[in-house]
Design an enzyme around this catalytic site. Sequence first.
Site, mmCIF file in Angstrom:
data_model
loop_
_atom_site.group_PDB
_atom_site.id
_atom_site.type_symbol
_atom_site.label_atom_id
_atom_site.label_comp_id
_atom_site.label_asym_id
_atom_site.label_seq_id
_atom_site.Cartn_x
_atom_site.Cartn_y
_atom_site.Cartn_z
ATOM 1 N N SER A 180 1.012 -1.252 -0.012
ATOM 2 C CA SER A 180 -0.093 -0.172 -0.134
ATOM 3 C C SER A 180 1.083 1.401 0.067
ATOM 4 O O SER A 180 1.416 1.753 0.955
ATOM 5 C CB SER A 180 -1.002 0.072 1.181
ATOM 6 O OG SER A 180 -1.742 1.186 1.116
ATOM 7 N N GLY B 258 0.434 4.137 -1.697
ATOM 8 C CA GLY B 258 -0.239 5.090 -1.534
ATOM 9 C C GLY B 258 -0.229 6.059 -2.904
ATOM 10 O O GLY B 258 -0.537 7.417 -2.642
ATOM 11 N N ASN C 169 -5.871 3.646 -14.600
ATOM 12 C CA ASN C 169 -5.764 2.870 -13.197
ATOM 13 C C ASN C 169 -7.253 3.321 -12.607
ATOM 14 O O ASN C 169 -7.504 4.411 -12.175
ATOM 15 C CB ASN C 169 -4.750 3.518 -12.249
ATOM 16 C CG ASN C 169 -4.772 2.818 -10.971
ATOM 17 O OD1 ASN C 169 -5.786 2.119 -10.566
ATOM 18 N ND2 ASN C 169 -3.707 2.751 -10.065
ATOM 19 N N CYS D 197 -8.980 3.774 -8.033
ATOM 20 C CA CYS D 197 -9.038 4.853 -7.419
ATOM 21 C C CYS D 197 -10.405 5.370 -6.882
ATOM 22 O O CYS D 197 -11.325 4.928 -7.547
ATOM 23 C CB CYS D 197 -8.421 6.203 -8.093
ATOM 24 S SG CYS D 197 -6.981 5.975 -8.755
ATOM 25 N N ASN E 100 -5.243 -6.063 -11.759
ATOM 26 C CA ASN E 100 -4.487 -5.185 -10.630
ATOM 27 C C ASN E 100 -4.525 -5.925 -9.266
ATOM 28 O O ASN E 100 -4.929 -7.336 -9.415
ATOM 29 C CB ASN E 100 -5.600 -4.000 -10.534
ATOM 30 C CG ASN E 100 -4.342 -2.807 -9.951
ATOM 31 O OD1 ASN E 100 -3.692 -3.066 -9.298
ATOM 32 N ND2 ASN E 100 -5.103 -1.494 -10.410
ATOM 33 N N GLY F 221 5.547 -7.720 -13.080
ATOM 34 C CA GLY F 221 5.354 -6.836 -11.986
ATOM 35 C C GLY F 221 6.395 -7.171 -10.747
ATOM 36 O O GLY F 221 7.703 -6.657 -10.732
ATOM 37 N N THR F 222 5.782 -7.858 -9.914
ATOM 38 C CA THR F 222 6.555 -8.100 -8.705
ATOM 39 C C THR F 222 8.015 -8.757 -9.172
ATOM 40 O O THR F 222 9.069 -8.839 -8.282
ATOM 41 C CB THR F 222 5.671 -8.951 -7.763
ATOM 42 O OG1 THR F 222 4.710 -8.475 -7.367
ATOM 43 C CG2 THR F 222 6.580 -9.830 -6.544
#
Lengths: 257, 302
Positions: free
Chosen positions: B69, B71, B125, B128, B191, B264-265
């Site tokens: 997270s 942010g 994205n 949100c 996502n 990604g990761t």
Amino acid sequence: MSKYLIAEIKDNRPVNKNHNLLVLDSPGIPETPSPGQFYMVGIEGTNDPLLKRPFSLFREGNGEIHFLYRIKGKGTGLLRQMEKGEKVSLLGPLGNGYPLPPKNITPLLIAGGIGIASLFPLAAKLSDSAILFYGGRTGDELLMLDELKGMVKELIISTDNGSAGKKGTVIDVLNIFLTSNSQLLTSNLLLYACGPSPMLEAVSRVASEKGIKGYISTEGNMACGVGACLSCAVNTKKGYKRVCKEGPVFAIEEIVW
Amino acid sequence: MNLTINIGKLKLKNPVMTASGTFGYGEEYSEFVDLNKLGAIVVKGISIKPKEGNPPPRICETSCGMLNSIGLQNMGVKEFLKTKLPYIRKYDTKLIVNILGNTIQEYVKLSGTLDDAGVDGIELNVSCPNVKKGGMLFGTDKKMLGKLIRTVRNNVKNSTLITKLSPNVSDIREFAKVAEESGSDAISLINTIPGMAINIKTRKPKIANMIGGLSGPAIKPIAVRMVYEAYTAVKIPIIGIGGIMNYEDAIEFMLAGATAVAAGTANFVNPVATLDIIKGIESFMKENNIMDLKELTGGLRC
């Protein structure tokens, strides 16, 4: 330039019951790392643990790189079981190390627990000019004492339970030292600290109360190690900064606790 | 052997991209990865104003995955255009900018600015909260998602428009269809999946924001399933995301229906993961006599 490579384990021996020394063969590491810099070390061939773990540079030279690590969780638990000849992935050196003190300044090194891993190469580099305060919970948790003794001008150890050195925290001992050596001008001192977060916060308080400048090495849950993921945020006077990129070493007064 | 693929008007030299938020602005990985070799770079999500992000700890590791997270910390579009865009433009790769807003107007302004600046692709994205609609997520309300995409579409002339779908819905096919019908050139999914982890000794959440997005190999089967379902529902290209660690994973996503993939990761685990995946796909094609990578997309045999 940092580098990503697969390194062979030359040794991985216990130093005490929950700390090991990992020795890696480091051919092809192009850059000589500075004290305070770190590497991401990864166990290959498994997704659990997934991420690499950041380890401070402990020692390097002769084609080897050494990490002193505490066995804390799943990742380090698995790493401890790895043997000579096995391989780990290695990314680094990363981040910024400790700026060296100007001439005629007495560096005071403050290490709590495994924080010694990061300050050890600094102590070695400063040779006999540094005073090292090294604290742990118990005497058997203190590592590499013989080597440290021969390295620094003065080694002052402390334990929470008094089983080695002075009884109390490293901060207690630092405060006593500063009070009883009040002839030392604070402008002639420079603090270097690495250890658990409450200790670093206490060091910052001492620094601000006594008006001593210095550096601390911070920690943060880290994923990439190269400044991309923004995981390892540390709160500073100029907003969040990345432990892995702008740190891990920061000027003490920069950090907001 | 042909590795090129098309996403809307974009022709990518290979199907391997970076997932937003895991590759910074490209520069962070340029010491390790020749950025010229990537199909596309999807940069960290950008908002109109800079965002400082969440307090730490922002991530924790879980079994075969991680929760984050962050942010949405970012430098804001102005600074991005000034410092990061010129940097990436030095490389021969496609640039896709992930954007985030709290109102439709913010998305419109951002996409318009980036379209004018000549970025190759814009990825919405939609995870949100919509502040004007009481914090409802754009990505989990079909009506709002449709309105968002249609409005943005009208303002984007040249860039390829990609909608990044949230997995946090009961039927991904319906959201994929909304994206297609509203004018999105492509969809990317998935996502991260909302998750949580607790330290049993301190009884505190392991990340400060309590709930974070789960990513990594742990979510891969869910992502493959959702890509497959979306593929059965729409004709627009799908960018498969979710725990892709190696070329085998990438090919699995393509067989499920993905035209391209994003790692990604994996970048955190292996900084050269994207390059390894590209090399792996090439070897796989050679070994299996696949002349054109496009053959793989939707090649699942049932």
